[in-house]
Motif scaffolding. Structure first.
Motif, PDB file in Angstrom:
ATOM      1  N   LYS A  75      11.964   3.394  17.116  1.00 25.38           N
ATOM      2  CA  LYS A  75      11.909   4.477  18.087  1.00 25.38           C
ATOM      3  C   LYS A  75      12.446   3.955  19.413  1.00 25.38           C
ATOM      4  CE  LYS A  75       8.701   7.554  17.830  1.00 25.38           C
ATOM      5  NZ  LYS A  75       7.386   8.264  17.833  1.00 25.38           N
ATOM      6  N   ILE A  76      13.608   4.466  19.807  1.00 24.17           N
ATOM      7  CA  ILE A  76      14.235   4.019  21.056  1.00 24.17           C
ATOM      8  C   ILE A  76      13.374   4.472  22.225  1.00 24.17           C
ATOM      9  CG2 ILE A  76      16.317   4.070  22.484  1.00 24.17           C
ATOM     10  CD1 ILE A  76      17.873   5.036  20.055  1.00 24.17           C
ATOM     11  N   ASP A  77      13.011   3.536  23.087  1.00 25.44           N
ATOM     12  CA  ASP A  77      12.112   3.845  24.197  1.00 25.44           C
ATOM     13  C   ASP A  77      12.694   4.904  25.132  1.00 25.44           C
ATOM     14  OD1 ASP A  77       9.545   3.045  25.523  1.00 25.44           O
ATOM     15  OD2 ASP A  77      10.937   2.803  27.203  1.00 25.44           O
ATOM     16  N   LYS A  78      11.791   5.729  25.636  1.00 29.62           N
ATOM     17  CA  LYS A  78      12.158   6.821  26.534  1.00 29.62           C
ATOM     18  C   LYS A  78      12.975   6.350  27.742  1.00 29.62           C
ATOM     19  CE  LYS A  78      10.060  10.537  29.249  1.00 29.62           C
ATOM     20  NZ  LYS A  78      10.817  10.252  30.476  1.00 29.62           N
ATOM     21  N   SER A  79      12.700   5.142  28.252  1.00 26.23           N
ATOM     22  CA  SER A  79      13.411   4.683  29.458  1.00 26.23           C
ATOM     23  C   SER A  79      14.931   4.654  29.235  1.00 26.23           C
ATOM     24  CB  SER A  79      12.898   3.304  29.871  1.00 26.23           C
ATOM     25  OG  SER A  79      13.054   2.369  28.835  1.00 26.23           O
ATOM     26  N   PHE A  80      15.372   4.347  28.013  1.00 27.45           N
ATOM     27  CA  PHE A  80      16.819   4.323  27.722  1.00 27.45           C
ATOM     28  C   PHE A  80      17.385   5.741  27.646  1.00 27.45           C
ATOM     29  CE2 PHE A  80      15.125   0.403  25.710  1.00 27.45           C
ATOM     30  CZ  PHE A  80      15.713  -0.503  26.577  1.00 27.45           C
ATOM     31  N   ILE A  81      16.565   6.669  27.143  1.00 24.24           N
ATOM     32  CA  ILE A  81      17.004   8.064  27.059  1.00 24.24           C
ATOM     33  C   ILE A  81      17.100   8.640  28.484  1.00 24.24           C
ATOM     34  CG2 ILE A  81      16.534  10.343  26.004  1.00 24.24           C
ATOM     35  CD1 ILE A  81      17.037   7.885  24.023  1.00 24.24           C
ATOM     36  N   ASP A  82      16.137   8.269  29.337  1.00 17.66           N
ATOM     37  CA  ASP A  82      16.166   8.683  30.754  1.00 17.66           C
ATOM     38  C   ASP A  82      17.464   8.239  31.429  1.00 17.66           C
ATOM     39  OD1 ASP A  82      13.606   9.730  30.600  1.00 17.66           O
ATOM     40  OD2 ASP A  82      12.620   7.975  31.476  1.00 17.66           O
ATOM     41  N   ASP A  83      17.990   7.074  31.011  1.00 17.29           N
ATOM     42  CA  ASP A  83      19.169   6.482  31.654  1.00 17.29           C
ATOM     43  C   ASP A  83      20.500   6.949  31.064  1.00 17.29           C
ATOM     44  OD1 ASP A  83      17.691   5.098  33.437  1.00 17.29           O
ATOM     45  OD2 ASP A  83      17.820   3.154  32.416  1.00 17.29           O
ATOM     46  N   LEU A  84      20.453   7.889  30.104  1.00 21.38           N
ATOM     47  CA  LEU A  84      21.704   8.308  29.440  1.00 21.38           C
ATOM     48  C   LEU A  84      22.724   8.866  30.420  1.00 21.38           C
ATOM     49  CD1 LEU A  84      20.770   9.955  26.009  1.00 21.38           C
ATOM     50  CD2 LEU A  84      22.099   7.867  26.435  1.00 21.38           C
ATOM     51  N   ASP A  85      22.258   9.543  31.483  1.00 20.32           N
ATOM     52  CA  ASP A  85      23.211  10.123  32.440  1.00 20.32           C
ATOM     53  C   ASP A  85      23.680   9.087  33.459  1.00 20.32           C
ATOM     54  OD1 ASP A  85      20.822   9.894  33.738  1.00 20.32           O
ATOM     55  OD2 ASP A  85      20.814  11.917  34.581  1.00 20.32           O
ATOM     56  N   ARG A  86      23.151   7.872  33.387  1.00 21.79           N
ATOM     57  CA  ARG A  86      23.631   6.794  34.260  1.00 21.79           C
ATOM     58  C   ARG A  86      24.368   5.775  33.373  1.00 21.79           C
ATOM     59  NH1 ARG A  86      18.872   8.527  36.619  1.00 21.79           N
ATOM     60  NH2 ARG A  86      17.632   7.230  35.253  1.00 21.79           N
ATOM     61  N   LEU A  97       0.830  -1.208   0.000  1.00 23.32           N
ATOM     62  CA  LEU A  97       0.000   0.000   0.000  1.00 23.32           C
ATOM     63  C   LEU A  97       0.870   1.267   0.000  1.00 23.32           C
ATOM     64  CD1 LEU A  97      -2.849   1.249   0.313  1.00 23.32           C
ATOM     65  CD2 LEU A  97      -2.703   0.802   2.774  1.00 23.32           C
ATOM     66  N   GLY A  98       2.105   1.140   0.442  1.00 25.47           N
ATOM     67  CA  GLY A  98       3.035   2.269   0.440  1.00 25.47           C
ATOM     68  C   GLY A  98       3.176   2.947   1.790  1.00 25.47           C
ATOM     69  N   VAL A  99       2.513   2.381   2.795  1.00 27.35           N
ATOM     70  CA  VAL A  99       2.553   2.956   4.141  1.00 27.35           C
ATOM     71  C   VAL A  99       3.818   2.487   4.868  1.00 27.35           C
ATOM     72  CG1 VAL A  99       1.397   2.812   6.392  1.00 27.35           C
ATOM     73  CG2 VAL A  99       0.048   3.167   4.327  1.00 27.35           C
ATOM     74  N   LYS A 100       4.411   3.372   5.693  1.00 25.70           N
ATOM     75  CA  LYS A 100       5.616   2.995   6.433  1.00 25.70           C
ATOM     76  C   LYS A 100       5.254   2.458   7.819  1.00 25.70           C
ATOM     77  CE  LYS A 100       8.791   5.777   3.888  1.00 25.70           C
ATOM     78  NZ  LYS A 100       7.822   6.508   3.005  1.00 25.70           N
ATOM     79  N   VAL A 101       6.202   1.760   8.412  1.00 21.74           N
ATOM     80  CA  VAL A 101       5.949   1.169   9.730  1.00 21.74           C
ATOM     81  C   VAL A 101       7.130   1.449  10.647  1.00 21.74           C
ATOM     82  CG1 VAL A 101       5.625  -0.988  11.019  1.00 21.74           C
ATOM     83  CG2 VAL A 101       4.443  -0.655   8.836  1.00 21.74           C
ATOM     84  N   SER A 102       6.831   1.835  11.880  1.00 17.32           N
ATOM     85  CA  SER A 102       7.916   1.974  12.846  1.00 17.32           C
ATOM     86  C   SER A 102       7.638   1.108  14.075  1.00 17.32           C
ATOM     87  CB  SER A 102       8.132   3.440  13.230  1.00 17.32           C
ATOM     88  OG  SER A 102       7.218   3.829  14.201  1.00 17.32           O
ATOM     89  N   ILE A 103       8.715   0.715  14.736  1.00 18.10           N
ATOM     90  CA  ILE A 103       8.591  -0.056  15.970  1.00 18.10           C
ATOM     91  C   ILE A 103       8.733   0.918  17.131  1.00 18.10           C
ATOM     92  CG2 ILE A 103       9.534  -1.928  17.385  1.00 18.10           C
ATOM     93  CD1 ILE A 103       8.273  -2.888  14.763  1.00 18.10           C
ATOM     94  N   ASP A 104       7.637   1.059  17.872  1.00 20.77           N
ATOM     95  CA  ASP A 104       7.556   1.991  18.987  1.00 20.77           C
ATOM     96  C   ASP A 104       8.153   1.356  20.245  1.00 20.77           C
ATOM     97  OD1 ASP A 104       6.824   4.270  20.327  1.00 20.77           O
ATOM     98  OD2 ASP A 104       4.669   4.005  20.069  1.00 20.77           O
ATOM     99  N   ASP A 105       8.607   2.182  21.172  1.00 19.54           N
ATOM    100  CA  ASP A 105       9.132   1.703  22.460  1.00 19.54           C
ATOM    101  C   ASP A 105      10.204   0.637  22.256  1.00 19.54           C
ATOM    102  OD1 ASP A 105       7.064   3.291  23.346  1.00 19.54           O
ATOM    103  OD2 ASP A 105       5.758   1.624  23.898  1.00 19.54           O
ATOM    104  N   PHE A 106      11.017   0.795  21.210  1.00 18.32           N
ATOM    105  CA  PHE A 106      11.965  -0.266  20.866  1.00 18.32           C
ATOM    106  C   PHE A 106      12.941  -0.534  22.018  1.00 18.32           C
ATOM    107  CE2 PHE A 106      15.887  -2.071  19.301  1.00 18.32           C
ATOM    108  CZ  PHE A 106      15.384  -3.215  18.716  1.00 18.32           C
ATOM    109  N   GLY A 107      13.185  -1.825  22.270  1.00 19.50           N
ATOM    110  CA  GLY A 107      14.117  -2.221  23.327  1.00 19.50           C
ATOM    111  C   GLY A 107      13.409  -2.751  24.555  1.00 19.50           C
ATOM    112  N   THR A 108      12.100  -2.501  24.645  1.00 22.85           N
ATOM    113  CA  THR A 108      11.365  -2.967  25.819  1.00 22.85           C
ATOM    114  C   THR A 108      10.738  -4.345  25.585  1.00 22.85           C
ATOM    115  OG1 THR A 108       9.339  -1.850  25.126  1.00 22.85           O
ATOM    116  CG2 THR A 108      10.818  -0.626  26.559  1.00 22.85           C
TER     117      THR A 108
END
Ligand code: C2E
Ligand code: CA
Ligand code: CA
Ligand code: CA
Length: 274
Positions: free
Chosen positions: A199-210, A171-182
């Motif tokens: 899409k890299i899940d927010k929890s990994f971005i939250d942990d960038l400073d750790r 059909l030409g529609v794109k697909v993304s994987i949300d919350d990837f890594g969980t």
């Protein structure tokens, strides 16, 4: 102590009763929500981390109920799913987003992508792809500007989901994987499917400073090597932004750039960043 224990027991029961009562009220109200026009959509910008421009938006559902006020998607989406109402509401979302896409297109506001969250229940509906095709055709929008966000859990029924993903690709529609890594899917498994974006899940971005850097670096470099577009979600501060830009993550999304906003605010943001 015994008496106290009994009181505590009663206390919990009251709480649970209140929760049940609220769930019951939400269920009563949500059946009429579409007819009452209580749903709306907001859009959150997706930013190219190299150019800082808005390259797309993600649509997010909002519900303002006459009795209960604003209820968060985290609370009402599961109820839409349990009641099966996610099917008609999901169709309404796709119709509304398509009409919005057409309007932006006519205004000359160019977005590479408008993404829409799709619940596993909606994705499993046998009429999902056929309905989507009709909706896009009716609104006269080019399917290649639409991206569907599904989670790894949606892909658990491998054979059925692989077929659907190929129908969507046709059909030409794109697909993304949300919350990837969980979830549990590996990148090599995803590479066998017609998927465009992670899409890299927010929890990994939250942990960038750790200690999150290693995981984020791995997802970005493997994702890029396998030719996925990689988006980081939940960017809230400039340290996270700078780090992801330095790691050459393609795109970012989060309160640091903008909260989800109404469609006319997207127009303002878009033109102010040109
Ligand atoms: P999601 O798809 O992972 O959407 C991202 C959520 O993170 C959104 O919450 C968004 O407002 C929030 N967010 C974005 N940037 C930031 C940030 O920098 N910090 C923080 N703390 N949060 C951020 P929202 O709109 O409350 O939606 C929650 C979830 O509800 C979504 O998670 C999605 O799973 C579901 N949902 C929302 N709209 C829809 C829809 O139209 N259809 C379906 N099926 N699900 C939806
Ligand atoms: Ca999403
Ligand atoms: Ca997400
Ligand atoms: Ca999420």
């Amino acid at each position: 102590a015994k008496k106290q224990g009994r009181n505590q027991f009663h206390f919990h029961t009251d709480n649970q009763e209140r929760e049940l009562e609220r769930t019951y009220q939400i269920e009563l109200e949500i059946h009429e929500a579409l007819e009452r026009n209580e749903f709306s959509l907001v859009y959150q910008p997706l930013i190219n981390l190299r150019t800082n421009k808005i390259v797309g938006v993600e649509s997010l559902l909002r519900w303002d109920n006459r009795l209960l006020g604003r209820i968060s998607p985290a609370e009402f989406i599961p109820i839409l799913e349990e009641t099966g109402l996610i099917i008609p509401v999901g169709k309404w979302i796709l119709q509304s987003v398509s009409i919005q896409m057409k309007s932006w297109q006519e205004q000359g506001l160019f977005l590479q992508r408008v993404s829409v969250n799709v619940s596993p229940i909606q994705f499993q509906d046998p009429y999902f792809v056929a309905d989507l095709k009709k909706i896009l055709h009716k609104a006269e929008v080019d399917p290649s500007y639409l991206e569907l966000e599904i989670t790894e859990g949606t892909l658990l029924d491998i054979d059925d989901s692989a077929k659907k993903l190929h129908d969507l690709q046709d059909l030409g529609v794109k697909v993304s994987i949300d919350d990837f890594g969980t979830g549990y899917s590996s990148l090599s498994y995803l590479k066998q499917l017609p998927i465009d974006t992670l899409k890299i899940d927010k929890s990994f971005i939250d942990d960038l400073d750790r200690d999150g850097k290693i995981i984020v670096n791995t997802i970005i470099s493997m994702g890029k090597n396998l030719q996925f577009r990689v988006i980081a979600e939940g960017i809230e501060n400039s340290d996270q932004f700078k780090y992801l830009k330095q790691q050459q993550c393609h795109e970012g999304q989060g309160y640091f750039f903008s909260r989800p906003v109404e469609s006319d605010k997207i127009e303002e943001l878009y033109y102010s960043l040109q």
